[in-house]
Design an enzyme around this catalytic site. Structure first.
Site, PDB file in Angstrom:
ATOM      1  N   GLY A 183      14.189  65.730  22.498  1.00  0.00           N
ATOM      2  CA  GLY A 183      14.582  65.207  23.789  1.00  0.00           C
ATOM      3  C   GLY A 183      14.269  66.168  24.921  1.00  0.00           C
ATOM      4  N   SER A 184      14.840  65.895  26.082  1.00  0.00           N
ATOM      5  CA  SER A 184      14.558  66.696  27.272  1.00  0.00           C
ATOM      6  C   SER A 184      15.083  68.115  27.157  1.00  0.00           C
ATOM      7  CB  SER A 184      15.174  66.020  28.503  1.00  0.00           C
ATOM      8  OG  SER A 184      14.672  64.716  28.664  1.00  0.00           O
ATOM      9  N   GLY A 186      16.345  69.575  24.029  1.00  0.00           N
ATOM     10  CA  GLY A 186      16.424  70.140  22.698  1.00  0.00           C
ATOM     11  C   GLY A 186      15.975  69.171  21.632  1.00  0.00           C
ATOM     12  N   LYS A 202      22.337  68.226  17.268  1.00  0.00           N
ATOM     13  CA  LYS A 202      21.557  68.347  18.495  1.00  0.00           C
ATOM     14  C   LYS A 202      21.549  69.812  18.914  1.00  0.00           C
ATOM     15  CE  LYS A 202      21.080  66.610  23.218  1.00  0.00           C
ATOM     16  NZ  LYS A 202      21.586  65.659  24.239  1.00  0.00           N
ATOM     17  N   ASP A 297      20.505  57.946  32.237  1.00  0.00           N
ATOM     18  CA  ASP A 297      19.247  58.016  31.482  1.00  0.00           C
ATOM     19  C   ASP A 297      19.219  56.981  30.355  1.00  0.00           C
ATOM     20  OD1 ASP A 297      16.706  58.997  31.054  1.00  0.00           O
ATOM     21  OD2 ASP A 297      17.342  60.660  29.801  1.00  0.00           O
TER      22      ASP A 297
END
Length: 457
Positions: A183-184, A186, A202, A297
């Site tokens: 993702g943005s 990690g 995550k 988002d």
């Protein structure tokens, strides 16, 4: 059974065969040889395994001293030697150290004072005496803990605490084979805890600008959120150089995967159910939680599916919490191009209607199987205008061909239902925020459309 280096490699090969990754068996930076019934001394040659970052020999019957050669493994970050019968000194440059249930006696070795990056420490059930060196490192460790606790994981209520080295073990050292997505801020890995539970981990990339703020935001937002369509946070793990959230594992992956992979298919009712789930979660964030939360988002890659294909909204890294008296806020953080509301992209103005806009784009995408930035679109054409221009007479041209064919039973009624979905989506993506419908109305309308589909299927 005595452990030799060749035996260690054989054991690793066997473990990797079980996971289908024999080729990397002896070159992995991750070695978990716990509970194998080994006895005797730990071989000095273990210092030759230069790539090691994690080593667990826990719950065996090793005796003798901890080999000094382990100290030559400069990449080693976590050493787990608990539940053996070991003595000796402690290697330096570790972030995690477990020596519980051994035979280490006397004073805590002075070398522990050199462990400047230590964040996990287990010494229980030895015969040790606390001395000045331990007091020094304990104060240093406690200060780090307090510094991070004050701004981070104290915000995530959980009765569980998952340690750094347990996550490392659970994910096979964050091996590429366990990577679920990037993702943005990690990457997300699959892991299996000691009790057998599957989890998603995550891991935040601390080298990225704004990542610490993103971690703090997720912790703050997820503090008290409780909804069946939001991804559940099980726990968290953090230290000076590491941030991670332990999440409920979603075995069916993302909505994006199901839309665009040739190996998967979603029928009309499945797509409707997923979008109803998402709308339900977002309405909860906007209207039913104590403080309004704007996700900021929404997109298919942030919608995850469990074993029953129930959708869960994830990734709150750029979410905003509004004060009770506020209806909007400003931000400098941009979301994903194609899903951003006009007022968000141009002026950084955030409100619940921004999520409604993103949801409307996603609704179009789910039933057309076209991304908002698809190569199909050129010039001033985009997904929104393409859908708008197709209504009401050319709707079949924009609907995913896998969803509806002319020869299908009750074709006309199904086409009308899909047309209603696209009309609803367009009401979500009006240029002016004040003209967009609310998520509550969106959810109620989708439920009515679903009932019509159930009658004709």
């Amino acid at each position: 059974m005595v452990l030799s280096i060749s035996g260690l490699k054989d054991c690793c090969v066997q473990k990797q065969r079980e996971s289908g990754n024999e080729e990397e068996a002896c070159y992995s930076s991750f070695k978990d040889l716990s509970s194998n019934g080994f006895s005797g001394h730990i071989p000095k040659e273990i210092g030759n395994l230069e790539k090691l970052t994690y080593l667990s020999l826990m719950n065996n019957n090793f005796t003798g001293v901890i080999p000094r050669e382990i100290g030559k493994l400069h990449g080693l970050k976590v050493l787990v030697l608990g539940r053996n019968n070991l003595t000796g000194t402690i290697p330096q440059n570790l972030q995690g150290l477990n020596l519980e249930w051994n035979q280490i006696a006397g004073s805590i070795p002075k070398e522990i004072g050199n462990l400047t990056i230590l964040t996990e420490l287990y010494f229980a059930n030895n015969s040790l005496t606390v001395v000045a060196a331990f007091a020094i490192v304990f104060r240093r460790y406690w200060k780090k803990y307090q510094d991070s606790k004050g701004t981070n994981m104290v915000l995530v209520p959980t009765q569980e605490r998952v340690s750094y080295y347990e996550l490392l073990r659970a994910t096979d050292g964050y091996s590429e084979s366990n990577l679920l997505g990037i993702g943005s801020f990690g990457s997300v890995y699959k892991g299996i805890l000691n009790d057998g539970r599957s989890i998603g981990v995550k891991v935040f990339n601390l080298e990225l600008e704004g990542v610490l703020k993103s971690f703090d935001v997720e912790c703050k937002v997820l503090k008290n959120l409780r909804h069946r369509n939001l991804v559940k946070v099980i726990s968290g793990c953090w230290n000076q150089d590491f941030r991670a959230l332990v999440l409920e594992y979603m075995c069916n992956g993302s909505l994006e995967k199901w839309l665009y992979s040739d190996n998967y298919f979603l029928d009309t009712l499945q797509r409707l159910n997923i979008m109803i789930d998402v709308a339900s979660a977002v309405q909860y964030l906007h209207e039913e939680y104590s403080t309004p939360v704007i996700h900021c988002d929404l997109k298919p890659s942030n919608v995850l599916l469990d074993e029953d294909m129930v959708a869960h909204v994830s990734d709150f890294g750029i979410a905003k919490m509004l004060e009770k008296e506020e209806s909007f806020a400003w931000t400098k953080t941009l979301a994903t191009i194609g899903y951003i509301a006009p007022e968000y992209g141009s002026a950084g103005l955030i409100s619940a209607k921004c999520d409604v806009y993103s949801y409307g784009i996603m609704l179009m995408e789910v039933f057309s199987r076209r991304k908002p930035n698809d190569e199909l679109f050129a010039g001033n054409l985009n997904l929104k205008s393409w859908i708008n221009d197709s209504l009401p007479n050319s709707i079949l041209q924009v609907i995913d061909a896998k969803v509806l064919k002319r020869e299908d039973e009750n074709f006309t009624e199904k086409l009308e239902g899909l047309s209603s979905i696209m009309e609803l989506a367009l009401k979500c993506v009006c240029e002016s925020p004040s003209e967009r419908i609310s998520m509550k109305v969106t959810l109620e309308t989708l439920k009515k459309i679903k009932l019509k589909f159930l009658r004709v299927n």
